[in-house]
Write a protein that holds these residues in place. Sequence first.
Motif, PDB file in Angstrom:
ATOM      1  N   LEU A 427       0.829  -1.206   0.000  1.00  0.00           N
ATOM      2  CA  LEU A 427       0.000   0.000   0.000  1.00  0.00           C
ATOM      3  C   LEU A 427       0.865   1.258   0.000  1.00  0.00           C
ATOM      4  O   LEU A 427       0.586   2.243  -0.699  1.00  0.00           O
ATOM      5  N   VAL A 428       1.929   1.233   0.822  1.00  0.00           N
ATOM      6  CA  VAL A 428       2.821   2.398   0.889  1.00  0.00           C
ATOM      7  C   VAL A 428       3.493   2.651  -0.459  1.00  0.00           C
ATOM      8  O   VAL A 428       3.533   3.781  -0.973  1.00  0.00           O
ATOM      9  N   VAL A 429       4.016   1.558  -1.059  1.00  0.00           N
ATOM     10  CA  VAL A 429       4.682   1.696  -2.356  1.00  0.00           C
ATOM     11  C   VAL A 429       3.700   2.173  -3.416  1.00  0.00           C
ATOM     12  O   VAL A 429       4.009   3.035  -4.268  1.00  0.00           O
ATOM     13  N   GLY A 430       2.495   1.626  -3.344  1.00  0.00           N
ATOM     14  CA  GLY A 430       1.479   2.052  -4.311  1.00  0.00           C
ATOM     15  C   GLY A 430       1.142   3.522  -4.166  1.00  0.00           C
ATOM     16  O   GLY A 430       0.965   4.252  -5.154  1.00  0.00           O
ATOM     17  N   SER A 431       1.053   3.974  -2.892  1.00  0.00           N
ATOM     18  CA  SER A 431       0.757   5.395  -2.642  1.00  0.00           C
ATOM     19  C   SER A 431       1.885   6.289  -3.149  1.00  0.00           C
ATOM     20  O   SER A 431       1.654   7.345  -3.769  1.00  0.00           O
ATOM     21  N   SER A 434       1.798   6.545  -6.823  1.00  0.00           N
ATOM     22  CA  SER A 434       0.703   7.414  -7.288  1.00  0.00           C
ATOM     23  C   SER A 434       1.089   8.886  -7.151  1.00  0.00           C
ATOM     24  O   SER A 434       0.853   9.705  -8.045  1.00  0.00           O
ATOM     25  N   GLN A 435       1.715   9.184  -5.970  1.00  0.00           N
ATOM     26  CA  GLN A 435       2.156  10.558  -5.764  1.00  0.00           C
ATOM     27  C   GLN A 435       3.213  10.963  -6.804  1.00  0.00           C
ATOM     28  O   GLN A 435       3.229  12.098  -7.317  1.00  0.00           O
ATOM     29  N   SER A 436       4.115  10.091  -7.134  1.00  0.00           N
ATOM     30  CA  SER A 436       5.166  10.367  -8.122  1.00  0.00           C
ATOM     31  C   SER A 436       4.553  10.663  -9.483  1.00  0.00           C
ATOM     32  O   SER A 436       4.978  11.577 -10.200  1.00  0.00           O
ATOM     33  N   SER A 437       3.538   9.906  -9.839  1.00  0.00           N
ATOM     34  CA  SER A 437       2.874  10.111 -11.144  1.00  0.00           C
ATOM     35  C   SER A 437       2.197  11.477 -11.194  1.00  0.00           C
ATOM     36  O   SER A 437       2.254  12.202 -12.205  1.00  0.00           O
ATOM     37  N   GLN A 438       1.540  11.856 -10.074  1.00  0.00           N
ATOM     38  CA  GLN A 438       0.843  13.134 -10.038  1.00  0.00           C
ATOM     39  C   GLN A 438       1.845  14.296 -10.144  1.00  0.00           C
ATOM     40  O   GLN A 438       1.616  15.299 -10.826  1.00  0.00           O
ATOM     41  N   LEU A 439       2.947  14.142  -9.402  1.00  0.00           N
ATOM     42  CA  LEU A 439       3.965  15.194  -9.441  1.00  0.00           C
ATOM     43  C   LEU A 439       4.539  15.354 -10.845  1.00  0.00           C
ATOM     44  O   LEU A 439       4.758  16.488 -11.322  1.00  0.00           O
TER      45      LEU A 439
END
Length: 454
Positions: A427-431, A434-439
């Motif tokens: 879950l942490v890695v997935g989060s 996701s944050q990296s993609s948004q940035l």
Amino acid sequence: MAITSVGIGSGMDINGIVSALVGAESAPKTAKFDVDEGKYNAQISAVGSLKSAISEFQTTLKDLTDPNTFLTQKSSLSKSTYLSASVDETAVAGSYQLQVKQLAESQKIGSVSVSDSSAALGEGNINIDVNGEHFDIEVAADDSLEAVMNKINTSENNTGVTATIINGDNGPQLIMTSTETGVDNQITVTGSDTDGGTGISDTFTMTELSAAKDAIITIDDIEVTSSSNTVENAITGVTFTLKEADLDETTVLKVEPNTSGVKSQINTFVESYNTLMTTINGLSGYNADTRQAGILQGDALPRSMQSQLRGMISNSYDTPSQALTLASIGVTTTLEGTLEVNDSILDSALESGLSDISALFSTEETGLAFKLDSFADSYVQAGGILDARDETIDNQLSRLTDTREQFALKMAAYESRLFKQYNAMDLVVGSLNSQSSQLQERLNSLPGVVSNNE
């Protein structure tokens, strides 16, 4: 096991990773459980084999604990034409001169001849007496000689007579024969009429056809009379069966110790002992050819058994005239710990000292056979040494089963904990992904920023 799949957030094979970690943790312990369980089951089988071998050995000791085994006699006759002989344990060794002077015979008597064996005889009664015991035959008015014959032979009260009809030149006659030989078993017949005639009384006025005789034999010129051709205890413990009489023929009877029977018992004992020792050696030794150790190698139980057996086998035992060992009668121990028999030494010992050999084996409580029987009993009796060993191994198996179950619960908890940890990491890695993609998307949207993709 938790329901999961390839990590959605991290792309990792969580199932595979957890399975590998649990397997690495549990495999050595499970393997040891399997080895221990196999060892315990093999030990139970080994104890069962020991118990069976000792029980079979104990069975062969039964006759050797009985003094009568060593007191048996055998008989031999110079010829078997005139009589046979058998002996029991009370017979005494000796030699005897025998002559059969006369065989025992049954009396035969015959009725008066009649014209027709199927014709009515008249009403009446026939009283038949044999050696003071009598019975009656009631004859009906229409009964024939054949009917009387059948009534005699089927009477429940018959005291020892058989009847038959012989059709002679003078007509049919009813023949009565005593079922027992000897002069004491003579037949007396009285016929009486109840219809006023004389058919029964006349017909059953009997004539002796063959006289009863007693058997007569001489033993060392001493005359012995017997009502039967089976003569018992004319010599203590000896039974004769007479076959043929001849005043001019002498038969020699010899009664002597049955050493061959005793030797057979000793050989059976040796074979059974060797089987037991072979079983013990196989379970506790090492086979250099196969490089296999016995399941009980190093165990104190078989070593103790072997030590006790060897001690009893090598000990000396008091007898009426001397102290004897097995070796002194020709039964010696080999390098392998088994027994072997020297036939010539054993034969000589049996011929010269059968009573001492009897004492060696069968003296109550202190004889070798008694000692060995007591030894065997301590191992195979209910609640004995082998039962106690079985119980110990069963307890070990039970504890092993409990330990398996506890370990299985521990591994289930460990697996569950790993899944929780890896799923949380996923879950942490997935989060983070996701944050990296948004940035990255936001950076790409700034003025003047050129996307890497372009």
